[in-house]
Write an enzyme that holds these catalytic residues in place. Structure first.
Site, PDB file in Angstrom:
ATOM      1  N   TYR A  76       0.839  -1.221   0.000  1.00 29.39           N
ATOM      2  CA  TYR A  76       0.000   0.000   0.000  1.00 29.39           C
ATOM      3  C   TYR A  76       0.866   1.260   0.000  1.00 29.39           C
ATOM      4  O   TYR A  76       0.532   2.239  -0.655  1.00 29.39           O
ATOM      5  CB  TYR A  76      -0.972  -0.023   1.180  1.00 29.39           C
ATOM      6  CG  TYR A  76      -2.213  -0.822   0.867  1.00 29.39           C
ATOM      7  CD1 TYR A  76      -2.371  -2.126   1.336  1.00 29.39           C
ATOM      8  CD2 TYR A  76      -3.201  -0.301   0.033  1.00 29.39           C
ATOM      9  CE1 TYR A  76      -3.492  -2.873   1.011  1.00 29.39           C
ATOM     10  CE2 TYR A  76      -4.331  -1.040  -0.290  1.00 29.39           C
ATOM     11  CZ  TYR A  76      -4.471  -2.330   0.185  1.00 29.39           C
ATOM     12  OH  TYR A  76      -5.570  -3.076  -0.159  1.00 29.39           O
ATOM     13  N   GLN A 110     -14.867   3.523  -7.893  1.00 31.89           N
ATOM     14  CA  GLN A 110     -14.335   2.340  -7.218  1.00 31.89           C
ATOM     15  C   GLN A 110     -12.862   2.566  -6.878  1.00 31.89           C
ATOM     16  O   GLN A 110     -12.234   1.735  -6.233  1.00 31.89           O
ATOM     17  CB  GLN A 110     -14.452   1.114  -8.126  1.00 31.89           C
ATOM     18  CG  GLN A 110     -15.872   0.795  -8.539  1.00 31.89           C
ATOM     19  CD  GLN A 110     -15.924  -0.256  -9.623  1.00 31.89           C
ATOM     20  OE1 GLN A 110     -15.946  -1.449  -9.361  1.00 31.89           O
ATOM     21  NE2 GLN A 110     -15.929   0.190 -10.871  1.00 31.89           N
ATOM     22  N   HIS A 128     -15.058   2.023  -2.535  1.00 35.22           N
ATOM     23  CA  HIS A 128     -14.041   1.094  -1.998  1.00 35.22           C
ATOM     24  C   HIS A 128     -13.058   1.778  -1.072  1.00 35.22           C
ATOM     25  O   HIS A 128     -11.969   1.280  -0.848  1.00 35.22           O
ATOM     26  CB  HIS A 128     -13.309   0.405  -3.165  1.00 35.22           C
ATOM     27  CG  HIS A 128     -14.228  -0.465  -3.969  1.00 35.22           C
ATOM     28  ND1 HIS A 128     -13.920  -0.925  -5.216  1.00 35.22           N
ATOM     29  CD2 HIS A 128     -15.464  -0.936  -3.696  1.00 35.22           C
ATOM     30  CE1 HIS A 128     -14.936  -1.659  -5.678  1.00 35.22           C
ATOM     31  NE2 HIS A 128     -15.883  -1.664  -4.775  1.00 35.22           N
ATOM     32  N   CYS A 136      -7.338   1.919  12.662  1.00 34.61           N
ATOM     33  CA  CYS A 136      -6.848   0.735  13.375  1.00 34.61           C
ATOM     34  C   CYS A 136      -7.681  -0.479  12.960  1.00 34.61           C
ATOM     35  O   CYS A 136      -8.910  -0.435  12.993  1.00 34.61           O
ATOM     36  CB  CYS A 136      -6.956   0.934  14.894  1.00 34.61           C
ATOM     37  SG  CYS A 136      -6.625  -0.591  15.819  1.00 34.61           S
ATOM     38  N   CYS A 161      -5.356   0.892  21.298  1.00 39.15           N
ATOM     39  CA  CYS A 161      -5.557  -0.541  21.637  1.00 39.15           C
ATOM     40  C   CYS A 161      -4.366  -1.412  21.246  1.00 39.15           C
ATOM     41  O   CYS A 161      -4.358  -2.613  21.498  1.00 39.15           O
ATOM     42  CB  CYS A 161      -6.828  -1.054  20.947  1.00 39.15           C
ATOM     43  SG  CYS A 161      -6.586  -1.346  19.170  1.00 39.15           S
ATOM     44  N   GLY A 198     -14.183   3.084 -17.564  1.00 30.57           N
ATOM     45  CA  GLY A 198     -12.928   2.506 -17.071  1.00 30.57           C
ATOM     46  C   GLY A 198     -13.095   1.447 -16.007  1.00 30.57           C
ATOM     47  O   GLY A 198     -12.270   1.341 -15.108  1.00 30.57           O
ATOM     48  N   ASN A 224     -14.622   2.498 -22.594  1.00 32.73           N
ATOM     49  CA  ASN A 224     -13.649   1.474 -22.208  1.00 32.73           C
ATOM     50  C   ASN A 224     -13.013   0.945 -23.491  1.00 32.73           C
ATOM     51  O   ASN A 224     -13.750   0.656 -24.438  1.00 32.73           O
ATOM     52  CB  ASN A 224     -14.383   0.335 -21.462  1.00 32.73           C
ATOM     53  CG  ASN A 224     -13.411  -0.633 -20.807  1.00 32.73           C
ATOM     54  OD1 ASN A 224     -12.363  -0.965 -21.371  1.00 32.73           O
ATOM     55  ND2 ASN A 224     -13.730  -1.059 -19.606  1.00 32.73           N
TER      56      ASN A 224
HETATM   57  N1  APR Z   1      -9.601   4.363 -20.263  1.00 38.41           N
HETATM   58  C1  APR Z   1     -10.741   3.672 -19.962  1.00 38.41           C
HETATM   59  N2  APR Z   1     -10.748   2.380 -19.542  1.00 38.41           N
HETATM   60  C2  APR Z   1      -9.544   1.771 -19.435  1.00 38.41           C
HETATM   61  C3  APR Z   1      -8.318   2.417 -19.724  1.00 38.41           C
HETATM   62  C4  APR Z   1      -8.391   3.766 -20.159  1.00 38.41           C
HETATM   63  N3  APR Z   1      -7.281   4.469 -20.473  1.00 38.41           N
HETATM   64  N4  APR Z   1      -7.305   1.524 -19.515  1.00 38.41           N
HETATM   65  C5  APR Z   1      -7.887   0.369 -19.087  1.00 38.41           C
HETATM   66  N5  APR Z   1      -9.222   0.517 -19.056  1.00 38.41           N
HETATM   67  C6  APR Z   1     -10.230  -0.450 -18.635  1.00 38.41           C
HETATM   68  C7  APR Z   1      -9.838  -1.903 -18.809  1.00 38.41           C
HETATM   69  O1  APR Z   1     -10.212  -2.358 -20.105  1.00 38.41           O
HETATM   70  C8  APR Z   1     -10.698  -2.564 -17.728  1.00 38.41           C
HETATM   71  O2  APR Z   1     -11.966  -2.933 -18.256  1.00 38.41           O
HETATM   72  O3  APR Z   1     -10.405  -0.270 -17.253  1.00 38.41           O
HETATM   73  C9  APR Z   1     -10.888  -1.467 -16.678  1.00 38.41           C
HETATM   74  C10 APR Z   1     -10.101  -1.718 -15.403  1.00 38.41           C
HETATM   75  O4  APR Z   1     -10.646  -2.869 -14.822  1.00 38.41           O
HETATM   76  P1  APR Z   1     -10.108  -3.367 -13.397  1.00 38.41           P
HETATM   77  O5  APR Z   1      -8.611  -3.379 -13.386  1.00 38.41           O
HETATM   78  O6  APR Z   1     -10.884  -4.602 -13.087  1.00 38.41           O
HETATM   79  O7  APR Z   1     -10.518  -2.211 -12.401  1.00 38.41           O
HETATM   80  P2  APR Z   1     -11.953  -1.939 -11.795  1.00 38.41           P
HETATM   81  O8  APR Z   1     -13.039  -2.245 -12.744  1.00 38.41           O
HETATM   82  O9  APR Z   1     -11.915  -0.568 -11.224  1.00 38.41           O
HETATM   83  O10 APR Z   1     -12.003  -2.979 -10.577  1.00 38.41           O
HETATM   84  C11 APR Z   1     -13.091  -2.830  -9.693  1.00 38.41           C
HETATM   85  O11 APR Z   1     -12.207  -4.448  -8.230  1.00 38.41           O
HETATM   86  O12 APR Z   1     -10.517  -5.484  -7.344  1.00 38.41           O
HETATM   87  C12 APR Z   1     -11.465  -4.571  -7.045  1.00 38.41           C
HETATM   88  O13 APR Z   1     -11.318  -2.848  -5.491  1.00 38.41           O
HETATM   89  C13 APR Z   1     -10.867  -3.235  -6.736  1.00 38.41           C
HETATM   90  O14 APR Z   1     -11.914  -1.131  -7.211  1.00 38.41           O
HETATM   91  C14 APR Z   1     -11.471  -2.326  -7.804  1.00 38.41           C
HETATM   92  C15 APR Z   1     -12.635  -3.126  -8.319  1.00 38.41           C
END
Ligand code: APR
Length: 254
Positions: A76, A110, A128, A136, A161, A198, A224
């Site tokens: 993190y 998210q 999220h 904590c 704690c 995205g 996307n």
């Molecule tokens: N513009 C738009 N979309 C994009 C770009 C971009 N430049 N680059 C990648 N993507 C798309 C990918 O095609 C994919 O469909 O963004 C998406 C990212 O997907 P994930 O990595 O799964 O992220 P997300 O959908 O936010 O995940 C949701 O899952 O694991 C948990 O907490 C985590 O918040 C996260 C949640």
């Protein structure tokens, strides 16, 4: 990545622009893809470098934290460092403009970064949690992070704690913040346009929001580069990076 004829893309963008122009109540759900062009790796991109051998879903969990609190803390801290060095991209800025010009625009994300806020978006609903906030793990007492702790290889302990301090992001298997959920559900249930930008649309309950909106009659626009499980229900799918498409859409709105 889907490739469309320029003419087709222009046509889709024109239709999407008219849907935004005529909408009264807009809800926008963003995922990691919106931050990708700021250099913040998406959640499901192969983990880079040191973290390539770890499953992010394992690290982002109580079990992962219990098994190796130092490893999770360092993961993190590295992600926090990445966000701190990142800047909002044109997609974040375009969304802030869209919110400013709309009478009723709710932004739900998210993402755990603060790039929407740094771009000027207001009242962002973080489903999220946020990586820059801490609490904590045992008693829930909230903490801000001292500069020193950013370089620590082990989580600081709670002064109240003695529990371990962790980032205030939602880990796999944990409940989402009730107030954020309620606000997002309420907005999706009354909007007439839902923008899905995205996100892979595979993680619930966030992925339910566009479905709630569609069920009550809202139009759905997806931005996307790839198809997702949400694409078949989208009125318009704009295949491409949000940092390119959103500024084009805002420019066409005038
Ligand atoms: N513009 C738009 N979309 C994009 C770009 C971009 N430049 N680059 C990648 N993507 C798309 C990918 O095609 C994919 O469909 O963004 C998406 C990212 O997907 P994930 O990595 O799964 O992220 P997300 O959908 O936010 O995940 C949701 O899952 O694991 C948990 O907490 C985590 O918040 C996260 C949640």
């Amino acid at each position: 990545m889907i490739q469309l004829e320029p003419h087709t893309m222009a046509k889709r963008l024109a239709i999407a622009t008219e849907l935004v122009r005529s909408a009264q109540r807009i809800v926008c759900l963003t995922g990691a893809g919106v931050s990708a062009e700021s250099g913040v790796a998406t959640f499901r991109d192969a983990q880079s470098g040191l973290w390539a051998r770890f499953d992010p879903a394992q690290l982002a969990s109580q079990a992962g934290f219990a098994a190796d609190p130092g490893l999770v803390w360092q993961w993190y801290m590295q992600r926090l460092q990445g966000v701190a060095h990142a800047a909002p991209n044109p997609g974040h800025v375009a969304l802030a403009h869209l919110q400013a010009r709309s009478a009723d625009f709710v932004l739900v994300t998210q993402n755990v970064d603060d790039l929407h806020e740094r771009a000027g978006s207001l009242k962002v609903i973080h489903l999220h949690g946020q990586i820059s906030q801490f609490h904590c793990n045992d008693c829930g007492l909230r903490y801000s992070l001292a500069e020193a702790d950013r370089s620590a290889v082990f989580p600081p302990t709670c002064g109240k704690c003695g529990g371990l301090i962790r980032p205030s992001v939602i880990w796999f298997g944990e409940a989402l913040p009730e107030s954020a959920l309620d606000a997002a559900w309420h907005a999706a249930g009354r909007c007439d346009l839902f923008l899905c930008i995205g996100t892979s649309g595979v993680v619930y309950p966030a992925a339910q929001l566009p479905q709630i909106a569609r069920r009550q009659g809202a139009r759905l626009i997806e931005i996307n580069p790839d198809e997702t499980p949400l694409s078949p229900t989208a009125e318009i799918h704009l295949p491409g990076p949000s940092g390119v498409i959103l500024p084009q859409l805002v420019a066409q709105l005038g």
